[in-house]
Design a protein around this motif. Structure first.
Motif, mmCIF file in Angstrom:
data_model
loop_
_atom_site.group_PDB
_atom_site.id
_atom_site.type_symbol
_atom_site.label_atom_id
_atom_site.label_comp_id
_atom_site.label_asym_id
_atom_site.label_seq_id
_atom_site.Cartn_x
_atom_site.Cartn_y
_atom_site.Cartn_z
ATOM 1 N N ILE A 36 10.021 4.122 0.822
ATOM 2 C CA ILE A 36 8.616 4.151 1.214
ATOM 3 C C ILE A 36 7.790 4.289 -0.059
ATOM 4 C CG2 ILE A 36 6.843 5.334 2.571
ATOM 5 C CD1 ILE A 36 9.119 6.499 4.292
ATOM 6 N N VAL A 37 6.750 3.474 -0.193
ATOM 7 C CA VAL A 37 5.912 3.510 -1.387
ATOM 8 C C VAL A 37 5.210 4.860 -1.475
ATOM 9 C CG1 VAL A 37 3.924 2.485 -2.568
ATOM 10 C CG2 VAL A 37 5.586 1.012 -1.387
ATOM 11 N N LEU B 252 0.845 -1.189 0.000
ATOM 12 C CA LEU B 252 0.000 0.000 0.000
ATOM 13 C C LEU B 252 0.885 1.246 0.000
ATOM 14 C CD1 LEU B 252 -2.433 -1.081 2.862
ATOM 15 C CD2 LEU B 252 -2.938 -1.103 0.407
ATOM 16 N N GLN B 253 0.277 2.367 -0.333
ATOM 17 C CA GLN B 253 0.994 3.622 -0.206
ATOM 18 C C GLN B 253 1.437 3.768 1.249
ATOM 19 O OE1 GLN B 253 -1.247 7.354 -0.580
ATOM 20 N NE2 GLN B 253 0.370 8.059 -1.959
ATOM 21 N N GLY B 254 2.696 4.132 1.465
ATOM 22 C CA GLY B 254 3.227 4.282 2.812
ATOM 23 C C GLY B 254 3.928 3.041 3.330
ATOM 24 N N SER B 255 3.872 1.918 2.593
ATOM 25 C CA SER B 255 4.586 0.711 3.019
ATOM 26 C C SER B 255 6.085 0.917 2.894
ATOM 27 C CB SER B 255 4.197 -0.490 2.140
ATOM 28 O OG SER B 255 2.857 -0.839 2.306
ATOM 29 N N PHE B 256 6.830 0.330 3.822
ATOM 30 C CA PHE B 256 8.291 0.356 3.782
ATOM 31 C C PHE B 256 8.817 -0.881 3.070
ATOM 32 C CE2 PHE B 256 7.966 3.582 6.952
ATOM 33 C CZ PHE B 256 9.190 4.228 6.991
ATOM 34 N N VAL B 257 9.928 -0.720 2.380
ATOM 35 C CA VAL B 257 10.674 -1.836 1.811
ATOM 36 C C VAL B 257 11.730 -2.216 2.850
ATOM 37 C CG1 VAL B 257 12.190 -2.567 -0.083
ATOM 38 C CG2 VAL B 257 10.291 -0.972 -0.533
ATOM 39 N N PRO C 143 7.313 22.478 1.490
ATOM 40 C CA PRO C 143 6.972 21.705 0.288
ATOM 41 C C PRO C 143 8.099 20.803 -0.221
ATOM 42 C CG PRO C 143 7.437 23.974 -0.306
ATOM 43 C CD PRO C 143 7.455 23.908 1.203
ATOM 44 N N ARG C 144 9.321 21.047 0.195
ATOM 45 C CA ARG C 144 10.444 20.275 -0.346
ATOM 46 C C ARG C 144 11.007 19.231 0.608
ATOM 47 N NH1 ARG C 144 11.282 25.583 -1.833
ATOM 48 N NH2 ARG C 144 10.905 25.947 -4.043
ATOM 49 N N CYS C 145 10.661 19.331 1.881
ATOM 50 C CA CYS C 145 11.208 18.423 2.884
ATOM 51 C C CYS C 145 10.123 18.079 3.906
ATOM 52 C CB CYS C 145 12.402 19.083 3.575
ATOM 53 S SG CYS C 145 13.207 18.044 4.806
ATOM 54 N N LEU C 146 10.058 16.801 4.272
ATOM 55 C CA LEU C 146 9.057 16.350 5.240
ATOM 56 C C LEU C 146 9.724 15.454 6.272
ATOM 57 C CD1 LEU C 146 6.020 16.078 6.079
ATOM 58 C CD2 LEU C 146 5.952 14.044 4.599
ATOM 59 N N HIS C 147 9.458 15.728 7.544
ATOM 60 C CA HIS C 147 9.856 14.829 8.624
ATOM 61 C C HIS C 147 8.593 14.115 9.081
ATOM 62 C CE1 HIS C 147 13.759 17.132 9.847
ATOM 63 N NE2 HIS C 147 13.759 16.720 8.583
ATOM 64 N N ILE C 148 8.660 12.786 9.140
ATOM 65 C CA ILE C 148 7.493 11.995 9.519
ATOM 66 C C ILE C 148 7.821 11.059 10.670
ATOM 67 C CG2 ILE C 148 6.271 12.065 7.319
ATOM 68 C CD1 ILE C 148 7.460 9.296 6.706
ATOM 69 N N LYS C 149 6.803 10.829 11.483
ATOM 70 C CA LYS C 149 6.925 9.881 12.584
ATOM 71 C C LYS C 149 6.597 8.491 12.044
ATOM 72 C CE LYS C 149 3.718 9.618 15.680
ATOM 73 N NZ LYS C 149 2.793 9.883 16.776
ATOM 74 N N VAL C 150 7.454 7.539 12.406
ATOM 75 C CA VAL C 150 7.300 6.158 11.961
ATOM 76 C C VAL C 150 7.168 5.273 13.192
ATOM 77 C CG1 VAL C 150 8.445 4.261 10.753
ATOM 78 C CG2 VAL C 150 8.599 6.586 9.853
ATOM 79 N N LEU D 128 3.733 3.454 8.892
ATOM 80 C CA LEU D 128 3.107 4.766 9.107
ATOM 81 C C LEU D 128 1.679 4.534 9.579
ATOM 82 C CD1 LEU D 128 4.169 6.574 5.790
ATOM 83 C CD2 LEU D 128 5.393 6.503 7.976
ATOM 84 N N ASP D 129 1.221 5.332 10.530
ATOM 85 C CA ASP D 129 -0.187 5.218 10.915
ATOM 86 C C ASP D 129 -1.042 5.894 9.836
ATOM 87 O OD1 ASP D 129 -0.249 8.014 11.405
ATOM 88 O OD2 ASP D 129 0.008 7.764 13.559
ATOM 89 N N GLY D 130 -2.347 5.689 9.900
ATOM 90 C CA GLY D 130 -3.253 6.199 8.870
ATOM 91 C C GLY D 130 -3.157 7.700 8.669
ATOM 92 N N GLN D 131 -3.042 8.449 9.755
ATOM 93 C CA GLN D 131 -2.961 9.902 9.657
ATOM 94 C C GLN D 131 -1.668 10.327 8.957
ATOM 95 O OE1 GLN D 131 -3.145 11.874 13.461
ATOM 96 N NE2 GLN D 131 -3.179 13.900 12.558
ATOM 97 N N THR D 132 -0.575 9.627 9.239
ATOM 98 C CA THR D 132 0.701 9.970 8.617
ATOM 99 C C THR D 132 0.707 9.603 7.137
ATOM 100 O OG1 THR D 132 1.807 9.665 10.743
ATOM 101 C CG2 THR D 132 3.211 9.726 8.803
ATOM 102 N N VAL D 133 0.056 8.488 6.757
ATOM 103 C CA VAL D 133 -0.055 8.131 5.340
ATOM 104 C C VAL D 133 -0.815 9.227 4.594
ATOM 105 C CG1 VAL D 133 -1.046 6.503 3.670
ATOM 106 C CG2 VAL D 133 0.117 5.643 5.701
ATOM 107 N N GLU D 134 -1.902 9.710 5.197
ATOM 108 C CA GLU D 134 -2.679 10.784 4.564
ATOM 109 C C GLU D 134 -1.850 12.063 4.447
ATOM 110 O OE1 GLU D 134 -6.820 13.285 5.241
ATOM 111 O OE2 GLU D 134 -6.536 11.384 6.285
ATOM 112 N N GLN D 135 -1.114 12.384 5.495
ATOM 113 C CA GLN D 135 -0.234 13.556 5.481
ATOM 114 C C GLN D 135 0.820 13.409 4.384
ATOM 115 O OE1 GLN D 135 1.820 13.938 9.195
ATOM 116 N NE2 GLN D 135 3.273 15.406 8.405
ATOM 117 N N TYR D 136 1.414 12.238 4.287
ATOM 118 C CA TYR D 136 2.428 11.947 3.268
ATOM 119 C C TYR D 136 1.849 12.108 1.862
ATOM 120 C CZ TYR D 136 5.619 8.779 0.650
ATOM 121 O OH TYR D 136 6.469 8.195 -0.256
ATOM 122 N N ALA D 137 0.672 11.555 1.623
ATOM 123 C CA ALA D 137 0.024 11.674 0.309
ATOM 124 C C ALA D 137 -0.273 13.130 -0.023
ATOM 125 C CB ALA D 137 -1.257 10.840 0.275
#
Length: 159
Positions: free
Chosen positions: A38-39, A11-16, A77-84, A126-135
């Motif tokens: 990350i997908v 899924l979108q947000g999956s890690f390899v 817009p060019r850089c994102l820090h996300i909680k995993v 990624l939790d659901g909220q973070t996947v949405e934020q990432y998208a």
């Protein structure tokens, strides 16, 4: 007929996994050593047959020692820090990763399948909220206002 990506719950947000990142480095020399993937492709596009969606897009991510609030929650817009979420230990932990908007790769689904039908790496997620934020951050790269150079210059002079 379901694709092997769908059967393996990609899924979108999956890690390899780190081991599979090394395998994918044989396909793409754009993947730096020690990085994570990350997908980025939307989940329906990931699962679509390769004749419909030939490529899967992946963001290149790096683990952070410290997080910068200026890069959280799509502020930049060019850089994102996300909680995993880190499921690799007995106790669930949190890690932070950095993604850069221009640091993505595309790999043909058939090339991945030809090497190995890799599984999503469930130790990191990624939790659901973070996947949405990432998208939203991915989409925001192409849907934002462009400020005139004179306006940016004026803003920089005020600092």
């Amino acid at each position: 007929m379901r694709s092997w990506l769908e059967e393996n719950n990609w899924l979108q947000g999956s890690f390899v996994s780190p081991d599979d990142v090394e395998i994918l480095r044989s396909i793409s020399d754009e993947i730096p050593r020690g990085s994570y993937l990350i997908v980025a492709s939307q989940s329906c596009d990931v699962c679509a047959a390769s004749k419909t969606e030939e490529y899967i897009e992946l963001s290149i991510a790096g683990k952070l020692d410290s997080v910068d609030g200026n890069f959280l929650f799509n502020k930049h817009p060019r850089c994102l820090h996300i909680k995993v979420i880190d499921n690799s230990q007995d106790e669930i932990g949190e890690l932070y990763f950095e993604l850069r908007a221009d640091d993505k790769i595309r790999i043909k689904k058939d090339d991945i399948e030809g090497i190995k039908k890799i599984q999503p790496f469930t130790d990191l997620r990624l939790d659901g909220q973070t996947v949405e934020q990432y998208a939203n951050w991915l989409a925001g790269r192409y849907n934002r206002p462009a400020l005139p150079t004179d306006f940016e210059r004026l803003l920089n002079e005020q600092k």
